[in-house]
Scaffold this active site. Structure first.
Site, short mmCIF file in Angstrom:
data_model
loop_
_atom_site.label_atom_id
_atom_site.label_comp_id
_atom_site.label_asym_id
_atom_site.label_seq_id
_atom_site.Cartn_x
_atom_site.Cartn_y
_atom_site.Cartn_z
N ALA B 250 0.87 -1.29 0.01
CA ALA B 250 0.14 0.12 -0.10
C ALA B 250 0.87 1.18 -0.04
O ALA B 250 2.08 1.12 -0.09
CB ALA B 250 -1.08 0.09 1.20
N HIS B 251 0.26 2.50 -0.07
CA HIS B 251 0.93 3.79 -0.09
C HIS B 251 1.62 4.07 1.08
O HIS B 251 1.58 3.74 2.30
CB HIS B 251 -0.04 4.92 -0.46
CG HIS B 251 -1.26 4.74 0.54
ND1 HIS B 251 -2.59 5.50 0.39
CD2 HIS B 251 -1.62 3.98 1.63
CE1 HIS B 251 -3.41 5.30 1.42
NE2 HIS B 251 -2.82 4.36 2.29
N ASN B 252 2.84 4.67 0.79
CA ASN B 252 3.97 4.99 1.64
C ASN B 252 4.47 3.97 2.67
O ASN B 252 4.99 4.27 3.85
CB ASN B 252 3.18 6.20 2.62
CG ASN B 252 2.76 7.28 1.79
OD1 ASN B 252 1.68 7.58 1.27
ND2 ASN B 252 3.74 8.08 1.58
#
Lengths: 355, 355, 355
Positions: B250-252
């Site tokens: 997922a993001h980051n």
């Protein structure tokens, strides 16, 4: 594949019986023009009843006729077709009324699209169709009636049998072997390199994957699968296997005849799965195991040990399903059980002290 | 990638030793023409033995020579090559005999296919190859020896290092950064928007994803992965990371150097994973956690808390593996334990009543 | 989608307030030129504070102004914008400063690429863009401002609304229906055949899938999803649904308005999920169930029974979350509990013997 909505020629009950190798009884009001589920079928459609709850209530369907098991005894004012496998017969009739749709890109006849990329030394059987922008490598062979959808990529030296359907955006890696009547749905990857890494200091050196994936006849691979080639030798998907969506099959796995892998199943390297087994959704199987024939594994089960033929396993770690049914009733009671045990201990201690 | 079957020049045992930085002992019957597993190797092939069970049984392999650990003491009538990491050395020799296959679409030399779509202000290093129907955006940069397979889509402003392989049907989103010697297998998505939604009444407003994915050097991404770009800043896949098939990042998220993510692992947003850790198949990790270095997480574990360096965790929720081993033996006994506790309670009650 | 880095016209605090339907208070040093997180925002940027820990520490952000809830009481030396949904307002401002990026392949204006394959009887709304190598079947309809990315394959008879974005390597099967303002991220498959097999001896006969997938308005589908068409009728993704990456939705499932399906969720056939529910990562839901409205299901939960509105469920099998929280504390104690129970039993037996 979506089917056309054009309705092919209607069938008499006898023609349906002939199609499904069954016996017709009774006389429907009119010809059969389609097949539909028990609850929604209309008088010009046929349905099927296999389970008692439907067989007991044949009057409840609006269908003009019903496919029932050979041995069905009950009364019926509905015209019937007796057959060995009513649901399979239903599927057969449904397919008769919904023949495969010819994709628009194919135009009026099969053939190799001028906007496909075709490698050297290519051979294709009669009536093979290759879509625009499909890419076929060198020394590839397609059988009769092959349908290669747009953006499929077929590697060098891939050999396919007859009546193969390769969906859009599918990749089949170099050297893989595909049998007859195989369908691979959109976005699946056949023949990726396996996850093989040799430790080298704090890092990992890639183990070259020199093997292939072999898919035997009558297999269907769902959408978004990833099936790795063997490190050496083959990853083997045997005749009649069906996989659902987003299934992972690692290097050198063998999946036995007619086995079903439900969505999001993952099978680690070098494991062998037997014949006619069913792995339910999100099951994970560790590597180097042997799963027997006619095994059923429940949803999300985590399998770390080999399983004998015919076993029914659930849970993570997997245990016999009948035990799991009892265990899962206990689990929510654990806090109460803990309390009781603590109380018992206290009371016994008191008795000792007072003793 | 499949390797060619042409067999390159045979090697003397000394040439093998030089290749793997090891020491040759003994004199094989003939030259080494390949590398194969312990059980199946032939006299003109070399194999490796790292575990005691193989080292104790060197006579059992048909191989003409064996790669063994430096410290190997045991007797051997086999020619040996002593080396620090026998399996990695084996992989190196295997790669020597199976050089990367040149895809048929590449023809006799690398280059940009005239049927690729190339954006403006494009630059590519020497010997870069772009396949038919690959799409490369504006302001994209490929390094030396890049291989962009058919139907790969490279977004605007993507910058890649040298010796990068982008598999068929891969998408790399706008602005992402790819290091040297990175391989991305078929069907993977790098730089999708993350799952970020702000509540707005009963609905959700999309949070724009303005970040990128940065993949450092020597990374391999498996097939069918999905790695989201940062909401702000970067999703970071560090040097030497390897992912298996169908992995979600997922993001980051940050994944540390040399960490392995096995098939179907999912990592939620803003979690940081340390160096040289191993997440086994189907592990799920919640968001905003810190997983340490040299951590091992067992298959299907569910991780809801941060983990310190060097821990070995299993189960859902994750607990120390040694505890999990005992817990999983107890779980099937729960129904019996419950019965025993109920019986004990009854007996104590009776004693009280009689007391 | 990546957003451009060009910074659009700066905004006064009042212009921000107008944009988010809020009220401006105070006077920032200068115009607002962007939006950034609380910790990293600069004086020419706006941020948001929704949770108390941020609202109590407004001085701690470097932002020039802060979006806060209408009801915010606390003191502030920061310029504020009071609004009903601060995070959604933040997303709105962020989108204002990061308008959608126009892909390089689109060139200076939208339009149908001459290197796309377009079927017969095609219609597209104003400003629709179709990328090189996209394939669109016969009788397909695109609405206004549609963006069809490279290597997307749109089947025959697909009808889409306005402002639809179809990502790279996406496949939308024949006859599917897509509403307005729908985004489908890279590599997803909409309208694969479901996993429907009728037993026939030791094998399985395919049940033709004659239905479609219908996606209503304002839906976003993540990357690498697989959503099967109905066997009969529809698989239905209702208005405002959002799915994360690698999600599986089987045939004839209905997902209710504004429901979130987090990464790697799998939903089996004919299950209905209610409105505004959240299924966390790797959740598995069995077939033919009814999951209510406003239900929350925890990560990796295994759902085998229907769930009423508003319930919060965790674990496999799923149980009320509050029970699960206690159960998961007990699980690691099981070996100790077992020991205690065994000891208690021994002691009671001894008492009996001595009694």
């Amino acid at each position: 594949m979506k089917r056309d909505n054009e309705t092919p020629k209607a069938l008499t009950l006898q023609e349906v019986a002939d199609l499904v190798d069954g016996g017709a009884e009774g006389d429907p009001a009119g010809p059969i023009r389609g097949a539909a589920p028990f609850e929604s079928a209309r008088p010009d459609q046929i349905t099927f009843a296999a389970q008692p709850k439907f067989l007991k209530a044949l009057a409840a369907t609006g269908a003009g006729a019903v496919l029932v098991p050979d041995g069905f005894q009950g009364p019926s004012d509905k015209p019937l077709v007796r057959t060995k496998y009513p649901q399979a017969a239903f599927a057969k009739v449904l397919a008769r009324f919904h023949p495969p749709h010819r994709p628009g890109w194919m135009g009026s006849a099969a053939g190799i699209s001028p906007s496909a990329h075709i490698g050297g030394n290519f051979s294709a059987g009669d009536n093979a169709a290759v879509a625009p922008f499909a890419v076929i490598g060198d020394d590839a062979t397609l059988g009769k009636n092959a349908v290669i959808h747009p953006h499929a990529v077929i590697g060098d030296g891939v050999v396919m049998g007859d009546d193969v359907v390769v969906g859009p955006n599918v990749f089949i890696g170099d050297g893989c072997r595909i049998g007859d009547r195989v369908t691979i749905q959109a976005g699946s990857v056949i023949g990726s390199d396996g996850f093989g890494w040799a430790p080298e200091g704090s890092g990992w050196r890639k183990i070259p994957h020199t093997g292939i994936v072999r898919i035997e006849d009558d297999v269907e691979i769902g959408a978004g699968n990833a099936i790795d080639r063997g490190t050496f030798g083959e990853t083997l998907i045997r005749r009649g296997v069906r996989t659902d969506n987003l299934v992972h099959v690692a290097h050198n796995v063998t999946v036995g005849e007619d086995t079903l892998l439900v969505a999001q199943v993952g099978i680690a390297g070098s494991t062998t799965i037997g014949r006619h087994s069913i792995l339910a959704g999100q099951v994970g199987v560790s590597g180097h195991l042997t799963i027997g024939d006619n095994v059923t594994i429940g949803p999300q089960a985590g399998i770390g040990k080999s399983i004998d033929d015919g076993e029914v396993i659930s849970g993570a770690p997997g245990i016999p399903h009948r035990v799991w049914l009892r265990v899962q009733r206990i689990i929510p009671m654990l806090p109460e059980i803990k309390k009781t045990v603590d109380a018992l201990e206290k009371r016994l201690k008191r008795m000792d002290d007072n003793g």
